[in-house]
Design a protein around this motif. Sequence first.
Motif, PDB file in Angstrom:
ATOM      1  N   LEU A 151       0.952  -1.022   0.214  1.00 36.35           N
ATOM      2  CA  LEU A 151      -0.028   0.099   0.095  1.00 36.35           C
ATOM      3  C   LEU A 151       0.902   1.166  -0.220  1.00 36.35           C
ATOM      4  O   LEU A 151       1.919   1.225   0.655  1.00 36.35           O
ATOM      5  N   ASN A 152       0.700   2.272  -0.816  1.00 40.28           N
ATOM      6  CA  ASN A 152       1.563   3.356  -0.845  1.00 40.28           C
ATOM      7  C   ASN A 152       1.024   4.556  -0.283  1.00 40.28           C
ATOM      8  O   ASN A 152       1.676   5.709  -0.212  1.00 40.28           O
ATOM      9  N   GLN A 153      -0.277   4.766  -0.064  1.00 42.95           N
ATOM     10  CA  GLN A 153      -0.729   5.879   0.495  1.00 42.95           C
ATOM     11  C   GLN A 153      -1.845   5.740   1.433  1.00 42.95           C
ATOM     12  O   GLN A 153      -2.487   4.619   1.692  1.00 42.95           O
ATOM     13  N   GLY A 154      -2.019   6.744   1.862  1.00 37.54           N
ATOM     14  CA  GLY A 154      -3.553   6.750   2.894  1.00 37.54           C
ATOM     15  C   GLY A 154      -2.941   6.532   4.225  1.00 37.54           C
ATOM     16  O   GLY A 154      -2.121   5.469   4.707  1.00 37.54           O
ATOM     17  N   PHE A 155      -3.500   6.896   5.688  1.00 37.41           N
ATOM     18  CA  PHE A 155      -3.230   6.673   6.940  1.00 37.41           C
ATOM     19  C   PHE A 155      -4.472   5.880   7.239  1.00 37.41           C
ATOM     20  O   PHE A 155      -5.516   5.996   7.212  1.00 37.41           O
ATOM     21  N   ILE A 156      -3.876   4.437   7.437  1.00 40.50           N
ATOM     22  CA  ILE A 156      -4.721   3.194   7.922  1.00 40.50           C
ATOM     23  C   ILE A 156      -4.609   2.931   9.261  1.00 40.50           C
ATOM     24  O   ILE A 156      -3.927   3.294   9.883  1.00 40.50           O
ATOM     25  N   VAL A 157      -5.888   2.571   9.849  1.00 36.60           N
ATOM     26  CA  VAL A 157      -6.140   2.218  11.073  1.00 36.60           C
ATOM     27  C   VAL A 157      -6.779   0.642  11.041  1.00 36.60           C
ATOM     28  O   VAL A 157      -7.390   0.377  10.240  1.00 36.60           O
ATOM     29  N   GLY A 158      -6.931   0.024  12.299  1.00 40.02           N
ATOM     30  CA  GLY A 158      -7.643  -1.174  12.443  1.00 40.02           C
ATOM     31  C   GLY A 158      -6.684  -2.229  12.346  1.00 40.02           C
ATOM     32  O   GLY A 158      -5.387  -2.374  12.212  1.00 40.02           O
ATOM     33  N   TYR A 159      -7.260  -3.384  13.057  1.00 43.21           N
ATOM     34  CA  TYR A 159      -6.299  -4.611  12.887  1.00 43.21           C
ATOM     35  C   TYR A 159      -4.801  -4.377  13.387  1.00 43.21           C
ATOM     36  O   TYR A 159      -3.983  -4.786  13.054  1.00 43.21           O
ATOM     37  N   GLY A 160      -5.159  -3.683  14.591  1.00 42.80           N
ATOM     38  CA  GLY A 160      -4.026  -3.527  15.426  1.00 42.80           C
ATOM     39  C   GLY A 160      -3.309  -2.027  15.155  1.00 42.80           C
ATOM     40  O   GLY A 160      -2.490  -1.512  16.050  1.00 42.80           O
ATOM     41  N   HIS A 166      -6.517   4.803  19.184  1.00 48.43           N
ATOM     42  CA  HIS A 166      -7.841   4.423  18.802  1.00 48.43           C
ATOM     43  C   HIS A 166      -7.798   3.377  17.667  1.00 48.43           C
ATOM     44  O   HIS A 166      -7.001   3.420  16.979  1.00 48.43           O
ATOM     45  N   TYR A 167      -8.906   2.687  17.803  1.00 53.02           N
ATOM     46  CA  TYR A 167      -9.181   1.793  16.367  1.00 53.02           C
ATOM     47  C   TYR A 167      -8.222   0.430  16.303  1.00 53.02           C
ATOM     48  O   TYR A 167      -8.492  -0.034  15.386  1.00 53.02           O
ATOM     49  N   ARG A 168      -7.385   0.224  17.130  1.00 50.82           N
ATOM     50  CA  ARG A 168      -6.845  -1.004  17.267  1.00 50.82           C
ATOM     51  C   ARG A 168      -7.505  -2.193  17.154  1.00 50.82           C
ATOM     52  O   ARG A 168      -7.272  -3.099  16.524  1.00 50.82           O
ATOM     53  N   MET A 169      -8.530  -2.385  17.711  1.00 46.80           N
ATOM     54  CA  MET A 169      -9.605  -3.353  17.996  1.00 46.80           C
ATOM     55  C   MET A 169     -10.390  -3.915  16.625  1.00 46.80           C
ATOM     56  O   MET A 169     -10.948  -4.877  16.643  1.00 46.80           O
ATOM     57  N   LEU A 170     -10.371  -3.013  15.718  1.00 44.87           N
ATOM     58  CA  LEU A 170     -11.087  -2.955  14.470  1.00 44.87           C
ATOM     59  C   LEU A 170     -10.865  -4.289  13.574  1.00 44.87           C
ATOM     60  O   LEU A 170      -9.577  -4.433  13.526  1.00 44.87           O
ATOM     61  N   PRO A 171     -11.666  -5.245  13.405  1.00 36.53           N
ATOM     62  CA  PRO A 171     -11.175  -6.550  12.678  1.00 36.53           C
ATOM     63  C   PRO A 171     -10.919  -6.495  11.237  1.00 36.53           C
ATOM     64  O   PRO A 171     -10.117  -7.404  10.798  1.00 36.53           O
TER      65      PRO A 171
END
Length: 179
Positions: A151-160, A166-171
């Motif tokens: 992946l080369n762009q975008g600030f991503i969250v979830g799945y750790g 915040h958001y670490r718990m999202l599946p």
Amino acid sequence: ANDIKVKELKPVFTPEQIAARIQELAAEINAEYGDEPMVAVCVLKGGFMFFSDLVRFLHNKNLELDFVRLSSYGKGSSSSKHVIFSKDVEIDICGKHVLIVEDIVDSGHSMRFLLGQFAARKARSLRLAALVDKDERREVDVKVDFAGFKLNQGFIVGYGLDYAEHYRMLPGVFEVIPE
Ligand code: PRP
Ligand code: MN
Ligand code: MG
């Protein structure tokens, strides 16, 4: 950077896509190591969910698990980023295959530090698995041996992965769309 308001979380990788890719990665890793002495090392906090989903499909009878936590200073102005252990492994890795398990490799500074530390401890081999490899953003030369997704762009969250913890718990993995 930590004060932006989140307008929307846009799905990037679904739980089903992640689970399917983990099966493929586990098959590659199982073929690579057999039952040779091996330590899988989770990089806290971000790596926790990928690690726990990956290791349950590793069949190595001589597999040990351990955890590190890294702290970095000067984040953002990342060419000067300084990384230290806030928690080291407790297992002796000398003579064993080591597989580091990360959620994401971005600039590469965190993994350059950890790979450098482990290289000095006479591991039998040293490889890196990361769910997401942002390889075009690398500032130092770090190669991901087992990459889930590029992946080369975008600030991503979830799945750790977190945004200000915040958001670490999202599946699944989501892109943060700011207001
Ligand atoms: C994030 C991420 C990786 C690292 C990647 O961890 O989980 O460990 O940064 O960045 P780099 O390639 O530019 O070094 P963070 O420091 O946010 O800690 P966390 O895992 O506890 O969220
Ligand atoms: Mn991390
Ligand atoms: Mg983080």
